[in-house]
Design a protein around this motif. Structure first.
Motif, mmCIF file in Angstrom:
data_model
loop_
_atom_site.group_PDB
_atom_site.id
_atom_site.type_symbol
_atom_site.label_atom_id
_atom_site.label_comp_id
_atom_site.label_asym_id
_atom_site.label_seq_id
_atom_site.Cartn_x
_atom_site.Cartn_y
_atom_site.Cartn_z
ATOM 1 N N CYS A 158 0.733 -1.140 -0.007
ATOM 2 C CA CYS A 158 0.013 -0.038 -0.037
ATOM 3 C C CYS A 158 0.743 1.191 0.012
ATOM 4 C CB CYS A 158 -0.854 0.238 1.172
ATOM 5 S SG CYS A 158 -1.822 -1.200 1.650
ATOM 6 N N LEU A 159 2.087 1.013 0.655
ATOM 7 C CA LEU A 159 2.836 2.206 0.681
ATOM 8 C C LEU A 159 3.334 2.961 -0.966
ATOM 9 C CD1 LEU A 159 4.907 1.176 3.846
ATOM 10 C CD2 LEU A 159 2.567 2.535 3.470
ATOM 11 N N PRO A 160 3.282 4.185 -0.870
ATOM 12 C CA PRO A 160 3.492 4.982 -2.181
ATOM 13 C C PRO A 160 4.666 4.744 -2.948
ATOM 14 C CG PRO A 160 2.200 6.532 -0.705
ATOM 15 C CD PRO A 160 2.703 5.084 -0.027
ATOM 16 N N VAL A 161 4.667 4.496 -4.182
ATOM 17 C CA VAL A 161 5.964 4.666 -5.135
ATOM 18 C C VAL A 161 6.075 5.471 -5.820
ATOM 19 C CG1 VAL A 161 6.018 1.817 -5.056
ATOM 20 C CG2 VAL A 161 4.878 2.938 -6.847
ATOM 21 N N ARG A 162 7.416 5.858 -5.946
ATOM 22 C CA ARG A 162 7.609 6.796 -7.070
ATOM 23 C C ARG A 162 8.471 6.100 -8.181
ATOM 24 N NH1 ARG A 162 11.441 11.600 -4.513
ATOM 25 N NH2 ARG A 162 10.991 12.410 -6.708
ATOM 26 N N GLN A 163 7.941 6.420 -9.336
ATOM 27 C CA GLN A 163 8.323 5.918 -10.698
ATOM 28 C C GLN A 163 9.480 6.866 -11.734
ATOM 29 O OE1 GLN A 163 4.821 4.599 -12.362
ATOM 30 N NE2 GLN A 163 5.059 2.375 -11.593
ATOM 31 N N PHE A 164 10.333 6.117 -11.963
ATOM 32 C CA PHE A 164 11.197 7.148 -12.832
ATOM 33 C C PHE A 164 11.131 6.289 -14.301
ATOM 34 C CE2 PHE A 164 12.273 8.045 -8.668
ATOM 35 C CZ PHE A 164 12.400 9.550 -8.501
ATOM 36 N N VAL A 165 11.348 6.981 -15.364
ATOM 37 C CA VAL A 165 11.528 6.348 -16.644
ATOM 38 C C VAL A 165 12.626 6.739 -17.424
ATOM 39 C CG1 VAL A 165 10.128 5.744 -18.833
ATOM 40 C CG2 VAL A 165 8.945 6.633 -16.655
ATOM 41 N N LYS A 166 13.511 5.720 -18.029
ATOM 42 C CA LYS A 166 14.595 5.997 -18.727
ATOM 43 C C LYS A 166 14.142 6.703 -20.109
ATOM 44 C CE LYS A 166 19.179 5.855 -19.395
ATOM 45 N NZ LYS A 166 19.834 4.589 -19.814
ATOM 46 N N THR A 167 14.565 7.751 -20.408
ATOM 47 C CA THR A 167 14.126 8.588 -21.860
ATOM 48 C C THR A 167 15.674 8.633 -22.423
ATOM 49 O OG1 THR A 167 14.265 10.736 -20.870
ATOM 50 C CG2 THR A 167 12.241 9.485 -20.719
ATOM 51 N N GLU A 168 15.471 9.463 -23.610
ATOM 52 C CA GLU A 168 16.482 9.833 -24.354
ATOM 53 C C GLU A 168 17.405 10.925 -23.499
ATOM 54 O OE1 GLU A 168 14.149 12.803 -27.229
ATOM 55 O OE2 GLU A 168 15.073 10.899 -28.070
ATOM 56 N N LYS A 169 16.602 11.912 -22.524
ATOM 57 C CA LYS A 169 17.121 12.712 -21.737
ATOM 58 C C LYS A 169 17.878 12.316 -20.416
ATOM 59 C CE LYS A 169 13.575 16.145 -22.900
ATOM 60 N NZ LYS A 169 12.368 16.426 -22.137
ATOM 61 N N GLY A 170 17.434 10.955 -20.205
ATOM 62 C CA GLY A 170 18.033 10.396 -18.853
ATOM 63 C C GLY A 170 16.737 10.080 -18.150
ATOM 64 N N TRP A 171 17.158 9.939 -16.769
ATOM 65 C CA TRP A 171 15.939 9.248 -15.720
ATOM 66 C C TRP A 171 15.023 10.535 -15.549
ATOM 67 C CZ3 TRP A 171 14.490 4.326 -15.143
ATOM 68 C CH2 TRP A 171 15.762 3.364 -15.285
ATOM 69 N N CYS A 172 13.613 10.368 -15.806
ATOM 70 C CA CYS A 172 12.297 11.419 -15.766
ATOM 71 C C CYS A 172 11.393 10.660 -14.704
ATOM 72 C CB CYS A 172 11.811 11.881 -16.816
ATOM 73 S SG CYS A 172 13.181 12.567 -17.919
ATOM 74 N N GLU A 173 11.127 11.596 -13.808
ATOM 75 C CA GLU A 173 9.872 11.079 -13.135
ATOM 76 C C GLU A 173 8.633 11.082 -13.863
ATOM 77 O OE1 GLU A 173 9.947 12.493 -8.959
ATOM 78 O OE2 GLU A 173 8.497 11.106 -8.525
ATOM 79 N N ARG A 174 7.923 9.991 -13.636
ATOM 80 C CA ARG A 174 6.615 9.644 -14.147
ATOM 81 C C ARG A 174 5.656 10.349 -13.071
ATOM 82 N NH1 ARG A 174 2.993 4.320 -14.732
ATOM 83 N NH2 ARG A 174 2.369 4.565 -16.598
ATOM 84 N N MET A 175 4.634 11.335 -13.707
ATOM 85 C CA MET A 175 3.800 12.059 -13.205
ATOM 86 C C MET A 175 2.506 11.757 -13.645
ATOM 87 S SD MET A 175 6.541 13.857 -11.718
ATOM 88 C CE MET A 175 5.935 15.486 -10.912
ATOM 89 N N VAL A 176 1.666 12.443 -12.913
ATOM 90 C CA VAL A 176 0.257 12.445 -13.169
ATOM 91 C C VAL A 176 -0.302 13.723 -13.533
ATOM 92 C CG1 VAL A 176 -2.184 11.868 -12.478
ATOM 93 C CG2 VAL A 176 -0.378 10.402 -11.808
ATOM 94 N N ILE A 177 -0.857 14.060 -14.859
ATOM 95 C CA ILE A 177 -1.237 15.186 -15.156
ATOM 96 C C ILE A 177 -2.773 15.125 -15.819
ATOM 97 C CG2 ILE A 177 1.299 15.585 -16.121
ATOM 98 C CD1 ILE A 177 -0.138 15.245 -19.037
ATOM 99 N N VAL A 178 -3.392 16.354 -16.036
ATOM 100 C CA VAL A 178 -4.670 16.324 -16.855
ATOM 101 C C VAL A 178 -4.437 16.550 -18.266
ATOM 102 C CG1 VAL A 178 -6.795 17.572 -16.698
ATOM 103 C CG2 VAL A 178 -5.685 17.144 -14.516
ATOM 104 N N ARG A 179 -4.916 15.606 -18.889
ATOM 105 C CA ARG A 179 -4.901 15.871 -20.442
ATOM 106 C C ARG A 179 -6.295 15.703 -21.190
ATOM 107 N NH1 ARG A 179 -1.416 11.428 -22.022
ATOM 108 N NH2 ARG A 179 0.562 12.709 -21.564
#
Ligand code: SAH
Length: 356
Positions: A158-179
């Motif tokens: 249950c305890l929250p996780v942070r997620q990072f994604v490897k991109t061409e720029k390096g490791w970027c944090e995965r976020m929640v946005i409104v689209r």
């Protein structure tokens, strides 16, 4: 979007994207719409091992009894459970302890760590008739002043996780946005300093994930420090993995089926698999010894699940098939037996923990 979803969207509008961990916290703990705060996820969305068979909590009680004996019956033990759900495991464990080790209970204090007021009420009902039971909201609210015998079943997921994604720029944090009026995942535009990630992540392929639960690691280290200083033992059981791959494990379930994480926040149960390698490191960093992790099926068999099942069936012959099916679900590697793992925490010089 539901009410909590609208509030999350407003928050994002006002303050910017949320980390996956912040989003998960709101989904679980928001006082008005969070799954644990406002709902009844156990039973409605998922079922846990202690709810499948009483043998599970009974064996947990025997594990506590044996660990206490092995450490020379320390005075004034504290039996603690993190996230006791409906109180089933603790009720079954206490019943077993009363039979096999009443001396343990004589001086024991029972502490339940629960954030949900609704589930606390459930636990009060399940444990009516037991003395010296106390509730707290956080592990840190309880002083480190007694030998600690701790059980955490399906708590760390249950305890929250942070997620990072490897991109061409390096490791970027995965976020929640409104689209387009809906909650959506996106990757933060700037990369983080790669030295913040473990060295084995450097070679990840593009699109690979790194998932970390800072709250879990901090808590595991705190538990370990208490057990190292005061004696006792910890038993952490959860679904998870031994070595992190490059995938992500954030998931939602609703009505016993997988669901979308973003569509109906608070109405589905969100969780993530537990990284047992990271948890083991945190236990060691906290100053205790880590035992395992071992697959749940093997752990339960080592504690005598087969004998316990036979006794239950002998006492309830009419329910033999149902009892056998429930036990099979817990120990069979194709069911819960190998996805779920058990990790033990003990003082460094203590004898091996039972079952490991
Ligand atoms: N251990 C139980 C319930 C698992 S569900 C079982 O096996 O059946 C998770 C439990 O942890 C629930 O009781 C939930 O309310 C509680 N919980 C989740 N996050 C928590 C937190 N951060 N602090 C305290 N309790 C929490």
């Amino acid at each position: 979007m539901n009410t909590l979803g609208h509030r999350i969207a407003e928050l994002i509008g006002a303050e910017g994207p949320l980390s996956v961990a912040q989003f998960m916290s709101l989904c679980l703990y928001d006082p008005e719409g969070g799954a644990y705060a406002a709902g009844e996820p156990i039973g409605q969305h998922f079922i846990t091992a202690p709810e499948i068979s009483q043998a599970y909590g009974e064996l947990a009680g025997l594990w506590v009894a044996q660990t206490w004996l092995d450490q020379g019956r320390p005075d004034r033990p504290r039996l603690m459970e993190l996230g006791p759900g409906r109180g089933t495991l603790m009720a079954d464990a206490l019943r077993a302890l009363k039979v096999v080790m009443p001396d343990f209970l004589d001086g024991a204090e029972i502490v339940l760590i629960e954030s949900s007021p609704g589930l606390q009420r459930r636990q009060e009902t399940a444990l009516a008739g037991h003395d010296r039971v106390r509730w707290h909201k956080h592990f840190g609210d309880v002083p480190a002043d007694r030998p600690l015998f701790l059980i955490a079943n399906e708590f760390f997921d249950c305890l929250p996780v942070r997620q990072f994604v490897k991109t061409e720029k390096g490791w970027c944090e995965r976020m929640v946005i409104v689209r387009e009026g809906k909650l959506a995942f996106a990757v933060a535009p700037a990369a983080i300093d790669p030295s913040l990630l473990p060295p084995d992540r450097v070679e990840a392929p593009e699109g690979g994930f790194y998932e970390v639960s800072p709250a879990s690691l901090a808590l595991a280290a705190e538990i370990a420090a208490t057990i190292a200083a005061c004696g006792g033992g910890g038993l952490i059981i959860d679904y998870g993995y031994d070595g992190p791959g490059y995938g992500e494990t954030l998931q939602a379930v609703a009505g016993h089926a997988y669901a979308d994480v973003l569509v109906d926040p608070g109405k589905v149960d969100v969780s993530a698999h537990v990284d047992f390698v990271a948890l083991t490191r945190a236990v060691r960093a906290g100053g205790a010894a880590a035992h395992g992790p071992v697959p749940q099926g093997r752990f339960l068999q080592a504690l005598g699940m087969a004998a316990r099942a036979e006794r239950l069936i002998a006492a309830n012959p009419g329910q033999a098939d149902a009892i056998a099916a429930a036990i099979d679900r817990l120990v069979n590697p194709d069911k819960m037996g190998s996805l779920f793992r058990a990790l033990g925490v003990a003082p460094k010089n203590a004898p091996p923990l039972p079952g490991f």
